[in-house]
Design an enzyme around this catalytic site. Sequence first.
Site, PDB file in Angstrom:
ATOM      1  N   TRP A 185       0.862  -1.181   0.000  1.00 35.05           N
ATOM      2  CA  TRP A 185       0.000   0.000   0.000  1.00 35.05           C
ATOM      3  C   TRP A 185       0.896   1.229   0.000  1.00 35.05           C
ATOM      4  O   TRP A 185       1.851   1.300   0.779  1.00 35.05           O
ATOM      5  CB  TRP A 185      -0.914   0.048   1.231  1.00 35.05           C
ATOM      6  CG  TRP A 185      -1.619   1.381   1.313  1.00 35.05           C
ATOM      7  CD1 TRP A 185      -2.636   1.819   0.515  1.00 35.05           C
ATOM      8  CD2 TRP A 185      -1.301   2.473   2.180  1.00 35.05           C
ATOM      9  NE1 TRP A 185      -2.971   3.109   0.843  1.00 35.05           N
ATOM     10  CE2 TRP A 185      -2.180   3.530   1.855  1.00 35.05           C
ATOM     11  CE3 TRP A 185      -0.367   2.658   3.206  1.00 35.05           C
ATOM     12  CZ2 TRP A 185      -2.148   4.766   2.519  1.00 35.05           C
ATOM     13  CZ3 TRP A 185      -0.329   3.891   3.864  1.00 35.05           C
ATOM     14  CH2 TRP A 185      -1.224   4.930   3.520  1.00 35.05           C
ATOM     15  N   GLU A 226      -3.130  -2.840  -2.451  1.00 38.01           N
ATOM     16  CA  GLU A 226      -4.251  -2.227  -1.716  1.00 38.01           C
ATOM     17  C   GLU A 226      -4.578  -0.834  -2.243  1.00 38.01           C
ATOM     18  O   GLU A 226      -3.729   0.052  -2.259  1.00 38.01           O
ATOM     19  CB  GLU A 226      -3.897  -2.144  -0.223  1.00 38.01           C
ATOM     20  CG  GLU A 226      -5.000  -1.527   0.632  1.00 38.01           C
ATOM     21  CD  GLU A 226      -4.641  -1.461   2.116  1.00 38.01           C
ATOM     22  OE1 GLU A 226      -3.492  -1.796   2.484  1.00 38.01           O
ATOM     23  OE2 GLU A 226      -5.518  -1.048   2.899  1.00 38.01           O
ATOM     24  N   LYS A 228      -7.106   2.762  -2.485  1.00 41.83           N
ATOM     25  CA  LYS A 228      -7.710   3.708  -1.548  1.00 41.83           C
ATOM     26  C   LYS A 228      -8.386   4.815  -2.349  1.00 41.83           C
ATOM     27  O   LYS A 228      -7.927   5.170  -3.427  1.00 41.83           O
ATOM     28  CB  LYS A 228      -6.616   4.277  -0.645  1.00 41.83           C
ATOM     29  CG  LYS A 228      -7.111   5.071   0.519  1.00 41.83           C
ATOM     30  CD  LYS A 228      -6.029   5.195   1.594  1.00 41.83           C
ATOM     31  CE  LYS A 228      -6.553   6.027   2.739  1.00 41.83           C
ATOM     32  NZ  LYS A 228      -5.718   5.915   3.937  1.00 41.83           N
ATOM     33  N   ASP A 259      -9.802  -2.840   1.603  1.00 43.70           N
ATOM     34  CA  ASP A 259      -9.863  -2.309   2.968  1.00 43.70           C
ATOM     35  C   ASP A 259     -11.245  -1.681   3.144  1.00 43.70           C
ATOM     36  O   ASP A 259     -11.665  -0.856   2.319  1.00 43.70           O
ATOM     37  CB  ASP A 259      -8.742  -1.272   3.159  1.00 43.70           C
ATOM     38  CG  ASP A 259      -8.695  -0.701   4.575  1.00 43.70           C
ATOM     39  OD1 ASP A 259      -9.744  -0.243   5.070  1.00 43.70           O
ATOM     40  OD2 ASP A 259      -7.608  -0.693   5.183  1.00 43.70           O
ATOM     41  N   HIS A 262     -11.701   2.119   2.639  1.00 45.56           N
ATOM     42  CA  HIS A 262     -11.071   2.795   1.500  1.00 45.56           C
ATOM     43  C   HIS A 262     -12.006   3.111   0.347  1.00 45.56           C
ATOM     44  O   HIS A 262     -11.580   3.253  -0.793  1.00 45.56           O
ATOM     45  CB  HIS A 262      -9.883   1.958   1.000  1.00 45.56           C
ATOM     46  CG  HIS A 262      -8.720   2.005   1.936  1.00 45.56           C
ATOM     47  ND1 HIS A 262      -7.471   1.558   1.604  1.00 45.56           N
ATOM     48  CD2 HIS A 262      -8.610   2.490   3.203  1.00 45.56           C
ATOM     49  CE1 HIS A 262      -6.648   1.729   2.621  1.00 45.56           C
ATOM     50  NE2 HIS A 262      -7.319   2.281   3.595  1.00 45.56           N
ATOM     51  N   HIS A 286      -8.758  -6.153   4.388  1.00 46.25           N
ATOM     52  CA  HIS A 286      -8.389  -5.383   5.563  1.00 46.25           C
ATOM     53  C   HIS A 286      -9.698  -5.025   6.246  1.00 46.25           C
ATOM     54  O   HIS A 286     -10.357  -4.061   5.873  1.00 46.25           O
ATOM     55  CB  HIS A 286      -7.612  -4.114   5.187  1.00 46.25           C
ATOM     56  CG  HIS A 286      -6.137  -4.340   5.102  1.00 46.25           C
ATOM     57  ND1 HIS A 286      -5.232  -3.328   4.975  1.00 46.25           N
ATOM     58  CD2 HIS A 286      -5.415  -5.489   5.162  1.00 46.25           C
ATOM     59  CE1 HIS A 286      -4.009  -3.836   4.943  1.00 46.25           C
ATOM     60  NE2 HIS A 286      -4.099  -5.145   5.050  1.00 46.25           N
ATOM     61  N   ASP A 294     -11.876   7.171   6.633  1.00 48.45           N
ATOM     62  CA  ASP A 294     -11.065   5.973   6.860  1.00 48.45           C
ATOM     63  C   ASP A 294     -10.466   6.022   8.261  1.00 48.45           C
ATOM     64  O   ASP A 294      -9.262   6.095   8.440  1.00 48.45           O
ATOM     65  CB  ASP A 294      -9.966   5.920   5.779  1.00 48.45           C
ATOM     66  CG  ASP A 294      -9.081   4.706   5.904  1.00 48.45           C
ATOM     67  OD1 ASP A 294      -9.578   3.649   6.342  1.00 48.45           O
ATOM     68  OD2 ASP A 294      -7.886   4.801   5.565  1.00 48.45           O
ATOM     69  N   ASP A 296     -10.399   3.913  10.777  1.00 50.18           N
ATOM     70  CA  ASP A 296      -9.779   2.719  11.362  1.00 50.18           C
ATOM     71  C   ASP A 296     -10.177   2.466  12.809  1.00 50.18           C
ATOM     72  O   ASP A 296      -9.340   2.162  13.654  1.00 50.18           O
ATOM     73  CB  ASP A 296      -8.243   2.782  11.224  1.00 50.18           C
ATOM     74  CG  ASP A 296      -7.803   2.666   9.778  1.00 50.18           C
ATOM     75  OD1 ASP A 296      -7.963   1.592   9.201  1.00 50.18           O
ATOM     76  OD2 ASP A 296      -7.323   3.682   9.201  1.00 50.18           O
ATOM     77  N   ASP A 326      -7.273  -4.337  10.067  1.00 49.18           N
ATOM     78  CA  ASP A 326      -6.548  -3.067   9.950  1.00 49.18           C
ATOM     79  C   ASP A 326      -7.296  -1.974  10.695  1.00 49.18           C
ATOM     80  O   ASP A 326      -8.158  -1.312  10.127  1.00 49.18           O
ATOM     81  CB  ASP A 326      -6.371  -2.708   8.464  1.00 49.18           C
ATOM     82  CG  ASP A 326      -5.469  -1.491   8.283  1.00 49.18           C
ATOM     83  OD1 ASP A 326      -4.841  -1.052   9.270  1.00 49.18           O
ATOM     84  OD2 ASP A 326      -5.388  -0.978   7.150  1.00 49.18           O
TER      85      ASP A 326
END
Length: 419
Positions: A185, A226, A228, A259, A262, A286, A294, A296, A326
Site C-alpha cells: 500500500w 491495496e 484507496k 480495505d 477505502h 483489511h 477511513d 480505522d 486493519d
Amino acid sequence: MTTQELQAQYEWAKGLYARHGIDVERVLDELAKIKISMHCWQGDDVKGFLFNEELSGGISVTGNYPGAARSAAELKRDLELAFSLIPGKHKLNLHAIYADTDEKVDLDQLEPRHFQGWVDWAKEHGLGLDFNPTCFSHPKASDGFTLSHPDPEIREFWIEHCKRSRRIGAYFGEQLGQTCVTNVWVPDGYKDKPVDQLAPRQRLKASLDAVFAEPLNPAHNLDAVESKLFGLGSEAYVVGSHEFYMGYGMQNNKLICLDAGHFHPTETISGKLSSLSLFTDGILLHVSRPMRWDSDHVVTFDDELQDIARELVRHNLLGTTHIGLDFFDGSINRVAAWVIGTRNTIKALLRAMLEPADRLRQAELQGDYTTRLALQEEFKSYPFGIIWDAYCERMGVPTRESWLDRVKAYEEQVQLKRG
Ligand code: RNT
Ligand code: ZN
C-alpha cells in the site's frame, strides 16, 4: 456458568440448529481452521521501531491511552496476551518498520535476518506471518509520494524497499511453512485536483512491475495490492485507486486487497466479494471500521462485518480469502482493541456458518421472499452466543467478557509501568 451448565445449554442450542440441517460440530471444526491475520500496528499506534518519524501518509491515530509497546519485546508480550484470549491459531501481520534489530538500517537495506526474532517467536507460538513494506512515515515519503514519485531516485528507493519486503515475506513463508501475504500500500496522492491524473499512474504501474519482477515461490509468498479512495492530505486524488489496482491485480495475478475504509462512506466491501471472486484467484481483506472517513476504528459486531462474513461463507470463499485486520485506536487499551476486533471477526464467521443457507437459497430461487425474510430475521435471535461460548471453552480461551479481567490485570502490572 459452570462447564456442565454450558455443556447442557450447548446441547440444547445444537439441537435447534440441527433441525435446520446445521451440523454445529462440523461448523466448529471448520471455524478452527480459519486464520485471521492480526495486525501488529494496533499495539503501538503504527510507530514501529526503526525511526522516530511522525505517522504520515494520510493515516492517523488518535488517543493517548497509556501503555503502548515501545520495543519488539514489549510488543511480543502484548501480542502473546492478546492471542491467548482469542480462540484458534492465527497469523501476525508485520510492517517493515517493526524490524527486530539493533542495527541502524534504512528501508532499502532490510533483510530477512532483521526479522529473525519475529520468525523465531512465530515458530514458538505456532503463528504464521504476513508482511507489508512501509511506504510512509519516512523522510523520503514526506511529500506524499513514493512508488509514483516524479524523482526517479526516490522511486528507486521505494522500489528497492518493496523488492526486499517480498523477499522477507518469502523467507517467512519458507521458514514457517505457511504462505506469507505481502501487501503493498502506498499513500501517493494529491490534496488538490491534479492537472495530470495519468502520469503518476503510469509511474506507479512501472514501479510495481519492477517490484514484482523477481519470481518468488507462491507457496512462500503471495503479493497483494491495496487501493484507496482518499486520505488525509490526498483528498482529491489517490494514484492507487480501486480501478487502478483492480486492473493491475487482474492483469498481473496479484491478490487485490479490499480495505473496508477505502471507499465512499456508504460503499461496502461485502458487496464486492462475489464479483471479485469470479475474476481473481484470491482476495486480501483489511477488515476495519470507517466512521465518516477511513478512521480505522476497532472492528465491532456490526452489519458490515456480518455481511462480509456471510459473503465469505455463503460463496465458499474462505479457502481463497486472506482475512487481515486493519484498525488502530490509541484511546483504549491496545491489547483489548486487538481482542475485541479479532474475537468479533471470528464470531461473525461463526454466525454466518450457522445460517440455514440451503433453505434460504431455495426460498429465493422459488421466489418465496417471504420465507427468505422471515427465516433470516428469526435466525437473528437463535442462540449462537451459546455456541460461541462453547467454542471459546473448547479452544481454551476465556468465555464472554471474562477475558477483560486478564487485560485489566496486565494493564496494571505491565502496561501502566511503561513510561
Ligand atoms: C492505509 C492502509 C494500510 C495501513 C497499514 C498500516 O490507509 O489501510 O493498510 O493502514 O498498512
Ligand atoms: Zn488497510
